[in-house]
Design a protein around this motif. Structure first.
Motif, mmCIF file in Angstrom:
data_model
loop_
_atom_site.group_PDB
_atom_site.id
_atom_site.type_symbol
_atom_site.label_atom_id
_atom_site.label_comp_id
_atom_site.label_asym_id
_atom_site.label_seq_id
_atom_site.Cartn_x
_atom_site.Cartn_y
_atom_site.Cartn_z
ATOM 1 N N MET A 75 59.692 28.152 32.811
ATOM 2 C CA MET A 75 59.283 28.552 34.150
ATOM 3 C C MET A 75 59.791 29.951 34.488
ATOM 4 S SD MET A 75 57.968 25.812 35.988
ATOM 5 C CE MET A 75 57.594 24.148 35.480
ATOM 6 N N ILE A 76 60.885 30.358 33.865
ATOM 7 C CA ILE A 76 61.464 31.673 34.146
ATOM 8 C C ILE A 76 61.504 32.452 32.848
ATOM 9 C CG2 ILE A 76 63.605 32.864 34.744
ATOM 10 C CD1 ILE A 76 62.345 31.881 37.195
ATOM 11 N N VAL A 127 61.002 35.847 41.867
ATOM 12 C CA VAL A 127 60.541 34.783 40.969
ATOM 13 C C VAL A 127 59.077 34.985 40.591
ATOM 14 C CG1 VAL A 127 62.183 33.008 41.636
ATOM 15 C CG2 VAL A 127 60.038 33.179 42.847
ATOM 16 N N ILE A 136 55.054 28.667 39.586
ATOM 17 C CA ILE A 136 56.167 29.434 40.157
ATOM 18 C C ILE A 136 55.627 30.688 40.844
ATOM 19 C CG2 ILE A 136 58.287 30.648 39.628
ATOM 20 C CD1 ILE A 136 58.808 27.924 39.071
ATOM 21 N N ILE A 139 54.449 29.638 44.270
ATOM 22 C CA ILE A 139 55.515 29.346 45.233
ATOM 23 C C ILE A 139 56.225 30.638 45.630
ATOM 24 C CG2 ILE A 139 57.652 28.073 45.603
ATOM 25 C CD1 ILE A 139 56.625 25.920 43.807
#
Lengths: 489, 168
Positions: A75-76, A127, A136, A139
């Motif tokens: 996700m990152i 993010v 992600i 968001i």
């Protein structure tokens, strides 16, 4: 998978997520400070926010040189582009906070909640950049946007500010729904939310899936184009920039653009397989964005609106840089894009910081004639305004000149000569309205009856403009090392 | 035509009609009630897709909490009473909007839906949509977006308070 068939907890490299989480966490602590000691001066909150941003910046900076990778169940992501842009966002938030308090006090809206909101908006943008997951990204986009809607409408006693917030909110929600709808289609085609799946799904060579992907990708592009203010998704920009408090406009112009361009890069990079479809579309969008932004800016009589149209034009320049990179990734790196993002952020923040001096006693005049006599009331600020405008025009030896020059060269190298020519012509057009801003600051007050507004130059404002000016002038002397650093050599 | 399709079409029809009603009604209370119907039917669509948790959350959160909030706002702004109907000036914009909406729908139908029908139907895994599965996934694979969503909610709450504050 664990033995009982459930997914295992993701392995987490906390350092990668640290900067964004830290910024969000400092926002929460700042909110508590505001809660326990309300109605005092905001100094403690500001101090805390600045320290928090500096620490987050430190944790971002030490990650340079560490291997690229992904964490938190992919996700990152950590790569050079993400780190540089996150650092840039932190810097933008830092400078915005520096000149906010003086402005908000003059404007009679010194709410302590502003600082947590700004920090959260920053973490949302961070993010958005530091991920290859569409979930992600969405968001992050929402955290950034919703905080910005609120901050834009913070000046509740002004109809302009409320109008700006409502417009931004309605149009932004509309654009977000396009983005989300696009994600749903891409999920349908790929079965996942990671951007890398797009290329895999495309290579499966199933025509119906390809339709699904293209359609979803187009919708995602619309959502991000809105955020980056590309024509024809730009209509909100001038109104929102004009109505929002000037410090919020500054953060919006710089921070929101950095986040949107970063996210756009991620999406375009993952969709390189579809380039034959989007390259022509974005080619024309770039031309229209540059031209319309600059032409309409010439007709404006309000500094914030003018800078709003200027930010549209600058989005066009950035798009040219991105397209040049994607057209021939071997010959053209991303350095010009990042360099111009840094330059654009510094000069825009600086210009807005000077314009924010127009607020006094709850009122604010941002029309050209309100700036009249600025050179007498605040000579240093007026002088720095000249530097920022010179950089926006692209006069050497400022960062703006080098930024545009490198984009121009990149466009030529990537066989995008039409875009390079349009860029050059537009830079020439832009001289007219940018000079209008400088001229407004350097004429004497037109009527002694109507006193021109100008608040006191606070320490924070001086510091913010000084940082921006040093950046704008200084970076042009170190372009070669900066480029090598950005290229990762 | 198999039963599944008939059931789905019936629910889809009701949902679509209710959605049109939300926009078309002049009285805000009626619009809100149309929205309730739409949310409910949507929840049934989720049930039919074996996404029970989604369906229950849809009813609890949207029909329960959010709609009550909508009705509260309508009541507080006193839009529900006589003379409180929304009047719109005659304008070309709604027409253009309807046209663009139909164009978008046609685009989706021809570019995406029809080609998709020809290809293989995707199947969900057996435990799809069960509360256990959703919970496990939320706190393992999707823990970061889950936590970020809470930051998003916090932004919303603080933002609402900030906007409600007129003076220091």
């Amino acid at each position: 998978m664990t033995p009982n068939g459930y997914p295992a907890p993701p392995s987490i490299d906390w350092l990668m997520t640290m900067p964004a989480l830290l910024v969000a966490g400092v926002g929460i602590v700042a909110l508590m400070v505001e809660m326990f000691w309300p109605r005092r001066s905001n100094s403690a909150i500001i101090f805390l926010s600045l320290i928090g941003l500096a620490v987050a910046g430190y944790f971002t900076a030490i990650q340079f040189g560490m291997p690229d990778g992904e964490t938190f169940a992919r996700m990152i992501v950590r790569d050079r582009l993400g780190l540089v842009l996150q650092l840039l966002l932190i810097g933008i938030a830092f400078i915005s906070i520096l000149f906010s308090e003086g402005y908000l006090r003059e404007k009679r809206i010194p709410f302590g909640e502003f600082y947590p909101l700004l920090l959260w908006a920053t973490s949302g943008g961070m993010v958005m950049i530091a991920t290859k997951s569409l979930l992600i990204q969405f968001i992050g986009l929402e955290i950034l946007s919703i905080a910005l809607y609120v901050m834009a409408g913070m000046s509740r006693n002004e109809a302009k500010s409320e109008e700006s917030a409502i417009k931004y909110f309605l149009l932004g929600a509309f654009a977000s729904s396009f983005f989300l709808y696009g994600i749903a289609f891409v999920y349908g085609a790929t079965g996942g939310l990671h951007l890398d799946l797009i290329a895999e799904a495309w290579k499966a060579d199933d025509p119906s899936m390809r339709n699904l992907l293209l359609f979803g990708f187009g919708l995602i592009l619309i959502g991000l184009s809105f955020k980056s203010a590309f024509v024809p998704f730009h209509q909100w920009t001038p109104d929102v920039y004009q109505g929002a408090p000037t410090n919020v406009t500054a953060f919006m112009a710089a921070g929101s653009k950095v986040a949107a361009i970063g996210a756009l890069f991620r999406v375009l990079e993952a969709s390189g397989v579809m380039q034959e479809f989007w390259m022509p579309a974005l080619f024309w969008i770039a031309i229209f964005t540059m031209t319309l932004g600059n032409l309409v800016a010439c007709t404006q009589r309000d500094v914030k609106r003018t800078l709003g149209y200027s930010s549209i034009a600058n989005a066009g320049y950035l798009l040219v840089a991105l397209l040049a990179h994607f057209k021939s990734p071997d010959k053209v790196g991303l350095q010009a894009t990042i360099f111009y993002l840094v330059a654009y952020s510094l000069m825009t923040l600086g210009a807005f910081a000077v314009v924010s001096l127009a607020a006094k006693g709850g009122k604010e005049g941002t029309r050209f004639h309100d700036l009249a006599g600025l050179y007498r009331r605040a000579p240093v600020a007026a002088g720095l305004l000249v530097v920022f405008v010179a950089s926006l025009i692209g006069i050497p030896p400022t960062a703006g000149f080098f930024g545009k020059y490198f984009i121009f060269l990149d466009a030529l190298q990537a066989d995008l000569a039409p875009l390079a020519i349009v860029l050059a012509v537009n830079s020439a057009i832009s001289i007219y309205y940018y000079l209008g801003i400088v001229r407004a600051a350097f004429v004497a007050e037109d009527s002694p009856v109507r006193p021109a507004m100008s608040g006191p130059v606070t320490f924070g404002n001086s510091l913010a403009t000084a940082i921006c000016a040093v950046g704008v002038l200084g970076i042009s002397f170190v372009t070669a090392p900066v480029f090598e650093f950005l290229a990762g050599r | 035509m198999d039963t599944n399709l008939i059931v789905f079409l019936a629910m889809a029809l009701v949902a679509a009609v209710a959605a049109v009603g939300v926009v078309a009604m002049n009285n805000p209370v009626r619009s809100a009630l149309c929205l309730v119907v739409n949310f409910f039917v949507l929840a049934f669509v989720y049930f039919s897709l074996r996404a029970e948790l989604m369906g229950i959350s849809q009813i609890l959160v949207y029909t329960g909490a959010i709609m009550v909030l909508f009705l509260f706002v309508i009541m507080l702004l006193n839009l529900g009473g006589r003379g409180g109907t929304l009047e719109e000036r005659p304008d070309v914009k709604p027409g253009i909007g309807v046209g663009l909406g139909i164009a978008l729908f046609a685009l989706i139908a021809f570019q995406v839906l029809f080609p998709l029908q020809a290809s293989a139907t995707p199947r969900a895994p057996d435990d799809y949509g069960l509360p256990q599965t959703v919970g496990r996934n939320l706190f393992t694979t999707y823990v970061l977006p889950f936590e970020l969503a809470s930051v998003l909610l916090l932004v919303g709450i603080v933002g609402a308070i900030l906007l409600a504050k007129r003076k220091m």
